[in-house]
Design a protein around this motif. Sequence first.
Motif, PDB file in Angstrom:
ATOM      1  N   ASP A   1     -17.377  30.471   9.873  1.00 40.51           N
ATOM      2  CA  ASP A   1     -16.366  30.231   8.845  1.00 40.51           C
ATOM      3  C   ASP A   1     -16.104  31.411   7.915  1.00 40.51           C
ATOM      4  N   ASN A   2     -17.166  32.109   7.498  1.00 40.15           N
ATOM      5  CA  ASN A   2     -16.871  33.147   6.500  1.00 40.15           C
ATOM      6  C   ASN A   2     -16.046  34.289   7.084  1.00 40.15           C
TER       7      ASN A   2
ATOM      8  N   LEU B   1     -13.885  33.847   9.571  1.00 40.66           N
ATOM      9  CA  LEU B   1     -12.537  33.265   9.709  1.00 40.66           C
ATOM     10  C   LEU B   1     -11.817  33.277   8.369  1.00 40.66           C
ATOM     11  N   GLY B   2     -12.574  33.007   7.301  1.00 39.72           N
ATOM     12  CA  GLY B   2     -11.987  33.029   5.960  1.00 39.72           C
ATOM     13  C   GLY B   2     -11.407  34.401   5.637  1.00 39.72           C
TER      14      GLY B   2
END
Length: 694
Positions: A194-195, A197-198
Motif C-alpha cells: 500500500d505505501n 501504491l500511495g
Amino acid sequence: MAAEDNPLLSAFPLPAFSALDPEHIVPAIDARLAQANACIDALEAVERPSWENIAARLEEAADALDRTWSPVRHLRAVADNPQWREAYNACLPKLSEPRTSLGQNEHLFRAYKTIRDMPSFDTLDQAQRKVIDDALRDFKLSGVDLDEEGKLRFKALSAELSELTSRFSENVLDATQAWRKHVIAAETLAGIPDNALGLAAENAAREGLDGWVLTLDFPIYSAVVSYAENRALREELYTAYGTRASDQGPNAGTWDNTETMIRILRLRHEMATLVGFESYAAYSLARKMASSPAEVMAFLETLSARSKPAARRELFELREYAADALGLDTLEPWDVSFVSERLRQERYALSQETLRPYFPISRVLDGLFEIVGRLFGIRVEEQSNADTWHPDVRFFEISTSSGEPLGQFYLDAYARAGKRGGAWMDECVVRRVTARGIQLPVAYLCCNFSPPLHPRPSLLTHDEVCTLFHEFGHGLHHLLTQVDIAAVSGINGVPWDAVELPSQFLENWCWEPEGLSLISGHVDTGEVLPEKMVERMLSARNFLAGMMMVRQLEFALFDLRIHAESDSPDRPDINAVLEDVRRQVAVVIPPQWHRFAHAFTHVFSGGYAAGYYSYKWAEVLAADAFGRFEEEGLFDPRCGLAFRTAILERGGTEDALTLFREFRGRDPDVEALLRQCGMIATQRTESPNAAPTD
Ligand code: ZN
C-alpha cells in the motif's frame, strides 16, 4: 548587530538554539573566517615553528569555526526552512575556499615539516605527533609538494573532476526522473504494498491523472521488483532502472555517462600519479586503514571464495522454490527479489510491524543505557531544561560510574516536516584541551522514527532499534574519547574504513537474547520479546546472506579494479572489468545490456572511489571485535573496558590497525564475519557472566 550579541559567536560550549536566527549566520561565519584568515596570516610569518605557535593556534581557530558552523549545519538538517537554507547556502562557498587553499599553503607545509624534522618532535605526545604526520600526508595528497606547473595541473584536475562527478550524478538523477509509467488497471499492480501504491497514486494526482504513475524512485522501484506479481512489469522496471544514464534501455543515449566515467577514471589516475602514486586506488588508500590495493584485493577475494558456495546454494533453493511454488521455469534477474520475498514470507512470517509493540522507545533507551553502562562502566542520565530546537528533542549527560562528566548528547528521535531523512550522528562540540580547561564533547543523534500517537508512545521496529544502536555506537566513539586535540579526537582522524567499527559493533547487542530481554517490553503488558519470536528473528537474520555478500563483493571488486589497474589509463574498458568481476564472484549474472556502473554514484560521484570495500572491511572489524565478547562473556566488564580504552577513547591518535590489535591481540579475521552471517558453524562458549552471583 555587534559580534558579542550574536549567539553563534558566544555559544560555548552549548549553542543557544532557541535564540538562533537565520540572520545571525552570515555575520557569524564571516567573523570566524576573518579570525581564521588572520590566524593563517600570522602563522605564515612565524620564524621558528613549534607545536605551540603553529599547530595549536591553527587548531584553536579551526575549532572556533567548527563550533559556529556545527549548529548551522545541524539546523539546516533538522529544521529546514527557506531562510535557513538561504543563509546556509550563502556560507558554503566561503567555507570551501580557505580549506582548499590551506592544503596548498606552502608556508604552513614548510612549518609542519620543520616541526617534524626537529629533535623536539620526539618529545611531543602521541596525539600531537599523529596530527603533524597526518597534516603532512594531507598536504602532499593536495599537491603542495609539486613544482608550479604541477600545482597548476593538480588544481585544474581537481576542478574538472568536481565538475565531472557532479555531471555524473545529475545524469543519474535526470535519467531516474525522466522515466514514468502511467497505469490505469489496478490488476497490473497486484502484490505491490500500500505505501508504494500511495506514492504512485500521489504522482498521478499531481499530474491530474487517474490511477497510478510508477517511477524509478527507489521506494517505488524496489516495491515493484520485490512484490509485483506481474512479471512483465517487473522486467520493464528492472530494465529501465538498470540502464539509467547509459547507452542502453528506454532512454538510451540521452543522459549517457559512458564518456564522463572514462574521463573521471583517466583524471583520477593522472592526479594520483602526479603526486607519486601508482594508481588512484593507492592514492585513496593512503588515508585508509587498509595498506595497499593488493591487500584489499586479497581481502575481497578471500571473502568471495568463502561465500560463493553459500550464495550458489541459496540461488539453487530460490530456483527450486520459483519452479515448485510459483511456476517460474527460469529465474530471471527481475524475478530474484520477488521470489526471495515470497520465500522469506513463507519461511519466517515475521514482519517488522509484529515486533513494534515490543519496542516502546523508552524501554529501548533504558535497555540501551543499561547495556552500555554494564559494558563500559558509564552512566547516561537525562538533563532537563536544555535549550533545544524542538520540544521532542531530549538531552542527556554521560559520566563515569563515579560521576565524572564525559560528554553530552541531544537525541532527536522522530520524523517531522523539515527534517532530513535517515539517521546520523554529528558533532556539536569536539573534546579538546583549551586554556580554559577541557572542552567536553557534545553530539547530535538524529533518527526518523514514527512519533508517538498519544496516548501510545513511539513504537520501534527491530530495524529501527538496530539503527538507534548503530548511531549510539558512533556517539560513544565521539563522546568517550580521552584525546586532547580536536583533529584526532573522537571520530576525527579515524580512517574511513574503520569509522564504522563502533557503530556496527554495538548493533550486535540487539541480536542477542540477553540484550533483547533488556531492550524489549510489550507496550501493554511489559512482556519481553517471546523466545519463539526471538528464534524466528535470529533465523531470518541470515536469509540469503551469501547472495547479498557476493553482490556487495562484486561492487567492491569492480570499484577497486577500475581504480587500481593502470594498463590502459587512457581508455579503461569499464564494461569488460565489470564482466570479468561478475564471472569471478557473481551468482546472478545480469543481461549483457545491463549498465549498473552508469548509475554507481557512490564511486563516480560520492566519496567511495576505491573505498566501497570499506563496508565489508568494517563489518569484519565489528564482527571480530564482538567475537571477543562471545568468547569472554557478552557483558564481561574487562572486555568492555578494553574496548573502551583501546578503541572508543583513542580516536585517530594511532593507526587503526594498531588499536584493533591492542584490543583483539591479533589482526582482524574474516572468519568472524562469515560466522556471523551463518556461512560457517558457530563455536560459542557459555557466558561466564550468566552465573547468578553476577
Ligand atoms: Zn554508521
